[in-house]
Structure formats: structure tokens, C-alpha cells
Scaffold this motif. Structure first.
Motif, PDB file in Angstrom:
ATOM      1  N   LYS A 238      24.152   7.499 -57.332  1.00 12.82           N
ATOM      2  CA  LYS A 238      23.888   8.613 -56.866  1.00 12.82           C
ATOM      3  C   LYS A 238      23.479   9.274 -55.929  1.00 12.82           C
ATOM      4  CE  LYS A 238      23.442  14.229 -58.980  1.00 12.82           C
ATOM      5  NZ  LYS A 238      23.491  14.629 -59.650  1.00 12.82           N
ATOM      6  N   LEU A 244      26.724  17.196 -51.738  1.00 13.49           N
ATOM      7  CA  LEU A 244      27.996  17.524 -51.422  1.00 13.49           C
ATOM      8  C   LEU A 244      28.248  16.376 -51.819  1.00 13.49           C
ATOM      9  CD1 LEU A 244      28.263  19.905 -48.473  1.00 13.49           C
ATOM     10  CD2 LEU A 244      28.539  20.548 -50.919  1.00 13.49           C
ATOM     11  N   ALA A 245      28.404  15.347 -51.665  1.00 17.24           N
ATOM     12  CA  ALA A 245      28.615  13.920 -51.770  1.00 17.24           C
ATOM     13  C   ALA A 245      29.172  13.356 -53.739  1.00 17.24           C
ATOM     14  CB  ALA A 245      27.305  12.870 -52.267  1.00 17.24           C
ATOM     15  N   GLU A 246      30.646  12.537 -54.047  1.00 15.13           N
ATOM     16  CA  GLU A 246      30.908  13.272 -54.471  1.00 15.13           C
ATOM     17  C   GLU A 246      30.495  12.368 -55.374  1.00 15.13           C
ATOM     18  OE1 GLU A 246      34.835  10.388 -53.647  1.00 15.13           O
ATOM     19  OE2 GLU A 246      33.539   8.791 -51.976  1.00 15.13           O
ATOM     20  N   LYS A 247      30.566  12.465 -56.801  1.00 17.17           N
ATOM     21  CA  LYS A 247      30.197  12.311 -57.981  1.00 17.17           C
ATOM     22  C   LYS A 247      30.502  10.979 -57.858  1.00 17.17           C
ATOM     23  CE  LYS A 247      30.903  15.657 -61.144  1.00 17.17           C
ATOM     24  NZ  LYS A 247      31.310  15.622 -62.137  1.00 17.17           N
ATOM     25  N   ASN A 250      33.166   7.906 -59.380  1.00 21.32           N
ATOM     26  CA  ASN A 250      34.479   8.837 -58.844  1.00 21.32           C
ATOM     27  C   ASN A 250      35.092   7.878 -57.502  1.00 21.32           C
ATOM     28  OD1 ASN A 250      35.982  10.832 -60.498  1.00 21.32           O
ATOM     29  ND2 ASN A 250      34.435  12.621 -59.377  1.00 21.32           N
ATOM     30  N   ARG A 251      34.077   7.206 -57.284  1.00 21.08           N
ATOM     31  CA  ARG A 251      33.558   6.746 -55.713  1.00 21.08           C
ATOM     32  C   ARG A 251      34.130   5.024 -56.073  1.00 21.08           C
ATOM     33  NH1 ARG A 251      31.749   7.523 -50.866  1.00 21.08           N
ATOM     34  NH2 ARG A 251      30.924   5.511 -49.414  1.00 21.08           N
ATOM     35  N   ASP A 254      37.652   4.819 -56.769  1.00 24.48           N
ATOM     36  CA  ASP A 254      38.189   4.282 -55.362  1.00 24.48           C
ATOM     37  C   ASP A 254      38.479   2.800 -54.774  1.00 24.48           C
ATOM     38  OD1 ASP A 254      39.336   6.977 -55.686  1.00 24.48           O
ATOM     39  OD2 ASP A 254      37.930   7.834 -54.008  1.00 24.48           O
ATOM     40  N   GLU A 541      36.993  16.525 -48.938  1.00 26.51           N
ATOM     41  CA  GLU A 541      38.499  16.951 -50.464  1.00 26.51           C
ATOM     42  C   GLU A 541      39.478  17.087 -49.772  1.00 26.51           C
ATOM     43  OE1 GLU A 541      36.888  15.865 -53.014  1.00 26.51           O
ATOM     44  OE2 GLU A 541      35.096  14.791 -51.619  1.00 26.51           O
ATOM     45  N   LYS A 544      41.833  13.569 -48.333  1.00 22.36           N
ATOM     46  CA  LYS A 544      41.403  12.917 -49.364  1.00 22.36           C
ATOM     47  C   LYS A 544      42.723  13.517 -50.279  1.00 22.36           C
ATOM     48  CE  LYS A 544      37.618  10.631 -51.337  1.00 22.36           C
ATOM     49  NZ  LYS A 544      36.714  10.973 -52.622  1.00 22.36           N
ATOM     50  N   SER A 545      42.820  14.721 -50.209  1.00 23.79           N
ATOM     51  CA  SER A 545      44.175  14.879 -51.320  1.00 23.79           C
ATOM     52  C   SER A 545      44.601  14.597 -50.918  1.00 23.79           C
ATOM     53  CB  SER A 545      43.852  16.569 -51.831  1.00 23.79           C
ATOM     54  OG  SER A 545      43.790  17.309 -51.240  1.00 23.79           O
ATOM     55  N   THR A 558      32.556   8.149 -45.141  1.00 22.20           N
ATOM     56  CA  THR A 558      30.815   7.762 -45.967  1.00 22.20           C
ATOM     57  C   THR A 558      30.350   8.904 -44.757  1.00 22.20           C
ATOM     58  OG1 THR A 558      31.522   5.476 -46.204  1.00 22.20           O
ATOM     59  CG2 THR A 558      29.239   5.651 -45.612  1.00 22.20           C
TER      60      THR A 558
END
Length: 651
Positions: A238, A244-247, A250-251, A254, A541, A544-545, A558
Motif C-alpha cells: 500500500k 489516490l493510489a489504487e488498492k 487490485n493492482r 491486474d 481510473e 483504465k475502465s 505508475t
């Protein structure tokens, strides 16, 4: 004629040996009035040859310069009296005693125990046990009772089943019935280990005693050791600094999808693993065996991978999220490879008592010590009940100066054993007889005296031991000298350190950095699309979607403050605001969006303090050495140096 020719040949051979020896014994250089011989220089040079990483130090002239500096420092240390400090004398004495223990041992028994240990670490035993707890110093009656009870439990276990009895009798206080799982050599006390390894699978051992009490063991399985694994991993943690970094979960998912899509594991590790020590190496870890990894879950996953190339699913430990790939499986290393490590373990283990007994017997033989000691009758006669109370004293008419025993050239007297008896009277079993007490104490006194005498004379008997002690003696002096003269300057020379910083400010700067977003994809077409979306100012985000799907990850971002060495940045990327061109980096395509440029800045003194002190100390040491060269003149014998160079070249 043949006889004369043979005599001439032998004479020439003798001269050759004399000349070779003289090259060793010649004075190579002197520091003041102290001579340093070629033999010492050659020995130290050869010993350290494989340790030096700077190739220049392998050059004889360069190494000689280092060696003369070393001798200059030692000369100064003795001149300043560092070798007379009580702390120095005490530490050297403690080290010598500790080192002597590794030289004073019975090699035959040690070798046998090492070989046995290797056999045992080559296998894992799965076993359960029942223990009847009893104190080591329990009375004979209590000991017999415990033995009879464990024997009854064994008979019950043979008839009713071991686990049935184990579960029934366990109370966690006086009787323990436990599942031990798999274990190998050195995981249990030696007596327990021996009983387990000597009991066939499916059988129950005979009762045996350890310091915990009486046991019986049921061996359920015996398998070959799991050996060694070499794996690489990708770790995601983490980012506490970026809200604001993704969890991380989840990373990591991916990244796992990209692996399943066929993307290269090592390339992904280099781009995205948060383990900075292994990321540049594609996530590769040093090989490890069972028990060497502190994180049990990580070890279980690594050893659970069956075939080279297998990749684990993402899993979580206390350090973060991981994906592991298996690169190599190796069995237990060969005996010769493991021997040094096993020797140390054997000497620290309870099995070392077997080595001690063998040592005592060999020393008795070496110094011609007989088992008979008529003087023990005298000591039995002067004991009384006060000894059992711990208040006994030697009688007024004690024959203190009467010879007791001689070890080598050292004579021991009645007063020596008398003093030993005085110091050991506490803790004696009250039920012991005087003759048993005296015999036990004399055996201990004799064994300790034999070992002490051997240790005290090691430097005369063992050249290797003498060299090691000498090196430690000099190293300890050098450490004290450097600590007091150079390394403690941070406390004493604060003004000079600040002046050094001001004079060399240009050496202490923070490099240019960027606040950037790095997009990475294995497909150039995808990255072109991402670049356009970034240029339009679309949120990450949202991008990415649009680009990724539930089943397929096409792009990973990154973000953060980076310098030119950051793993996500391609070499040669321009630090200019805006979007970069597309680069090929770590088997992927990347594009960099620079949001802000942070210029190179001067480090404050506090920011650069560690580096400044280190550089200041180096500078101070160089000046100090020049002063020592003027104080203690160094004279090098060039003729001897030529011989040394020739000898080293021909090795």
C-alpha cells in the motif's frame, strides 16, 4: 661418478630450498625500528586475494601500500597505549577463549556426528509423542515411578492405538500428548531426535528420557527433505504517501492477469514490484531451504509450486501482496558443501557432550593422566555435612602444597582442587555420599584443567590458531585507534565538518526529479490510445475502465515523484512537461506524462550530513597517514620486494 652427481644434485636442491626460505624470512620493510617480514606479507596477501573487490588492490605494489599503512596505524596504536587498555585486554582474552573452543575438540567424534547430522537433515520425520514431565534432579523413587507410568502408556498405545491414548492422557501440565508435525535434524533436543530417527515408521519407540522427562514417540512418516527452492516474486504494498493510489489487492490482480495473458514475469517485476531490492533482478530471490524464510505462508506457497515455471495466484502476507514464480528445485546440498555449517550446529547442540567426553579422554591419553587418584581418599576424609549445607571450609591443617597431578609442564597441588571443592559445594544433592561427591568434582576439575592447559598452549602447538589470534589482536587495536582518531570526529570536529561541507557543497545535491505518470503496456497500439486520452486530460481510473476489462489488463499506471533512476522510467527520457514519445522499456511500451519538474537542489547540511561526515573522515585519514609516515619512517627493501613479486607471480 654417479655418487658425485647425486651429491651435487642434492646440494643444489638444498641451496634452492634455502634461497626459497630466505625469501620468506627476509625483511620486506620496516616501520621505524619494527621489521616486517616477507612471509607475513605473502601470507596476508594470499589470504585476502579473493576477498578484495578493487582489482587495483591485487597489484602487489598497491597492496603493499595498504599493508604499510596498516602497520603504521598499528605502530601508532601501541605508541598511544591502546594495547594496555583493560577493555582491550579483556576483549582479546574473551575472543581467544572462544576461538580456542573451536580448536580444542575431538575430531573423530565430531566427524561422526556431522555425518549423522547430514543424514538426518536429509529427511523429515512426522511424529507424535507422549511426555510424562519430571525434573532432571528428581529422586530415584520419582524417576522410577515416571518410567513405570510411561511404560504402561506405551503398552496401552500398542493395544488401543497411539493417538487414542495420546488424546486421552494429555492434561498440559504433567502429561503432554502432542502432534509434532514434520521435523528434521536439529529441530529437537538430540536424545529426542535420535529416538525419532531410530524408530521405524508406524512403530512406537521404547521409553527414553530427556531433560523434560520420559517420552514415547510414534513415527508416522519419513520423507526426503524438501531441499532448496529458487523463486522470484512480485510484491505490491500500500502506498501510504498517495491517498489516490489504487488498492494493492487490485493492482496485484491486474499484474496477475497480465501474467496469465502471457506477459513476461521478469519484465512485470522490474516495472511494478515494490520490493526495490529484487525488482531490478526481475524479482529474483536468493535460494532458500525450508525454515529460512521468516514468513511461513510465503515458504508454503514457494514449496507448493510443483514444476519449474509454475506461478502462484496472488496471496497476502504481513508485508503485502505477492505472486511467486518457481525457477529451480534443488535437493539438500552435498555433504562437503554443508559440512562447515553442520559442524557449527553440532558444537552448539546438546550432542556436543559426546564430543566433550571424547576430548577429555584424548587429552588424558595425550598428557598421560591415569584414572587412579589416591589423593581422593584424603579429600573424602576432610568432607563433612557442612558441604551439603554449602558452609564447608578447608581444615586448618589442610595439606595445601602437596602435589596432586601434573598436566604437561604444569603442576597442580592439593590447594587447587581444594579451592575447586570450596567453590562447587552449593547445589550438591543432599543424598550423595562423600566419595561420590569427591569423585564427581574431581572429574570435573580434571577435565576443566586439561582443556584450559591445552587452550593456554595452543599458540605453541597450532600455527593456524596463532595466526588468527594475531590478526584479531591487531584488528582490535586498529578498530580502537580508528574509532578514537577518525570515526568519532562527528562529536569533536563539528566546526571543521561544517567548513568541509561549505567548501564542497557541489558534491551534495538532490538530482532533478519529476512528478509523473508512467503508462505501461505490451501493445504499442494500446499505448497510443492511452497517450491520446492522457493528452485530453482524462482521469487514470477512467482510462483504465476504457482500456482494460475484467478478463484482460492492457495498461498499468505508475505515479509519483521520480528521478532518472526510477525503475518505471525508460533510459534517456526527457524531463520536460507534457507527454513523452513512446519508449520500449523492459519488454513493454511506456509513455511518460510529466506534470511538474523538480530541479536539482542543493542539499542542506542536515540532509547531506551522513555523506559529509564520511567524506570528511576519509580526507582526515589521508592527512593523518601522511603525518604517520613522517613520524615513523617506512623503508622498503626493494631486493626482497622483487623476490616477493616473483614468488607471487609463480604461485
Amino acid at each position: 661418478m654417479k655418487l658425485k652427481s647425486l651429491s651435487l644434485f642434492l646440494f643444489i636442491l638444498f641451496l634452492t630450498k634455502v634461497n626459497a626460505q630466505s625469501a620468506q624470512d627476509d625483511v620486506l620493510f620496516s616501520v621505524g625500528e619494527d621489521a616486517v617480514y616477507a612471509s607475513e606479507f605473502i601470507r596476508v596477501y594470499n589470504k585476502n586475494l579473493d576477498l578484495v573487490q578493487d582489482e587495483s588492490q591485487k597489484d602487489v605494489d598497491e597492496y603493499l601500500k595498504l599493508f604499510t599503512n596498516y602497520k603504521l596505524k598499528l605502530k601508532e596504536a601501541r605508541a598511544l597505549g591502546f594495547d594496555e587498555k583493560p577493555s582491550y585486554i579483556r576483549e582479546l582474552s574473551n575472543y581467544r577463549k572462544q576461538l580456542a573452543k573451536s580448536f580444542v575438540t575431538d575430531t573423530k567424534v565430531t566427524e561422526a556426528l556431522i555425518e549423522e547430522a547430514y543424514q538426518r537433515i536429509s529427511y523429515d520425520i512426522k511424529a507424535n509423542h507422549i511426555l510424562i514431565k519430571i525434573d532432571e534432579n528428581a529422586s530415584p523413587a520419582d524417576t522410577l515411578l515416571a518410567y513405570n507410568n510411561i511404560l504402561k502408556l506405551r503398552n496401552r498405545a500398542l493395544n488401543e492405538g497411539f493417538d487414542v491414548v495420546r488424546k486421552e492422557v494429555h492434561n498440559g501440565q504433567t502429561i503432554f500428548g502432542e502432534e509434532l508435525g514434520y521435523f528434521s535434524g536439529f529441530k529437537m533436543v538430540y536424545k529426542f531426535e535420535s529416538a525419532a530417527f531410530n524408530t521405524p515408521v508406524g512403530e512406537i519407540s521404547q521409553p527414553f528420557r530427556t531433560r523434560f522427562g520420559y517420552h514415547i514417540v510414534n513415527v508416522q512418516d519419513k520423507r526426503e527433505s524438501r531441499g532448496e527452492r529458487t523463486v522470484a516474486h512480485i510484491m505490491v504494498v500500500k502506498n501510504e504517501a498517495d491517498s489516490l493510489a489504487e488498492k494493492p489487492e487490485n493492482r496485484i490482480q491486474d499484474i496477475y492477469k497480465k501474467i496469465q495473458q502471457g506477459e513476461d514475469f521478469e519484465a512485470l517485476a522490474k516495472q511494478f514490484s515494490d520490493d526495490k531490492a529484487t525488482a531490478p533482478k526481475g524479482g529474483m530471490l536468493a535460494p532458500f531451504s525450508s525454515g529460512q524464510i521468516s514468513v511461513q505462508k510465503f515458504e508454503d506457497v514457494a514449496f507448493g509450486l510443483k514444476s519449474v515455471g509454475d506461478v502462484s495466484e496472488p496471496f497476502q502476507t504481513q508485508y503485502g501482496w505477492h505472486i511467486v514464480k518457481l525457477y529451480n528445485k534443488k535437493p539438500i546440498p552435498a555433504f562437503e558443501v554443508m559440512k562447515p555449517e553442520l559442524e557449527q550446529k553440532v558444537k552448539r547442540d546438546s550432542r556436543s557432550k559426546l564430543i566433550d567426553e571424547a576430548l577429555y579422554n584424548s587429552l588424558k591419553e595425550k598428557y598421560n593422566i591415569t584414572t587412579k587418584q589416591p589423593a581422593l581418599k584424603y579429600f573424602e576424609a576432610i568432607l563433612n555435612d557442612d558441604y551439603l549445607k554449602g558452609t564447608w571450609k578447608l581444615p586448618n591443617n589442610f595439606e595445601a602444597d602437596k602435589p596432586l597431578i601434573k598436566i604437561g609442564d604444569k603442576q597442580f597441588y592439593f590447594k587447587d582442587f581444594g579451592a575447586y571443592l570450596l567453590g562447587k559445594q552449593r547445589g550438591v544433592d543432599a543424598k550423595s555420599t562423600y566419595d561420590a561427591i569427591v569423585l564427581k568434582q574431581y572429574d570435573a576439575f580434571l577435565n576443566e584443567s586439561l582443556v584450559t592447559y591445552q587452550e593456554d598452549n595452543l599458540e605453541n602447538e597450532n600455527e593456524e590458531f596463532a595466526y588468527i589470534v594475531e590478526e584479531y589482536r591487531d584488528g582490535l587495536l586498529l578498530f580502537d585507534l580508528m574509532e578514537n582518531t577518525i570515526w568519532n570526529t562527528a562529536k569533536k570536529d563539528s566546526v571543521e565538518i561544517h567548513e568541509y561541507y561549505n567548501a564542497h557543497k557541489s558534491n551534495y545535491t538532490l538530482p532533478k526529479q519529476v512528478d509523473a505518470v508512467v503508462a505501461s503496456s505490451t501493445k504499442q497500439k494500446t499505448l497510443k490510445k492511452v497517450a491520446k486520452l492522457l493528452e485530453q486530460g482524462m482521469a487514470l481510473e477512467q482510462i483504465k475502465s476504457l482500456v482494460n476489462s475484467n478478463d484482460k489488463v492492457e495498461v498499468i499506471f505508475t505515479t509519483g515523484i521520480m528521478d532518472s533512476t526510477h525503475q518505471a522510467l525508460p533510459k534517456g527520457v526527457s524531463f520536460k512537461k507534457g507527454l513523452s514519445k513512446i519508449y520500449n522499456h523492459n519488454n513493454a511500451f511506456v509513455v511518460v506524462e510529466v506534470k511538474e519538474i523538480l530541479p536539482e537542489t542543493q542539499k542542506t547540511f542536515d540532509e547531506a550530513k551522513g555523506a559529509v561526515i564520511s567524506d570528511y573522515q576519509t580526507n582526515k585519514e589521508e592527512k593523518w597517514i601522511k603525518g604517520l609516515e613522517e613520524k615513523y619512517q617506512v623503508n622498503i627493501n626493494q631486493q626482497t620486494l622483487s623476490k616477493v613479486k616473483s614468488q607471487i607471480k609463480n604461485q
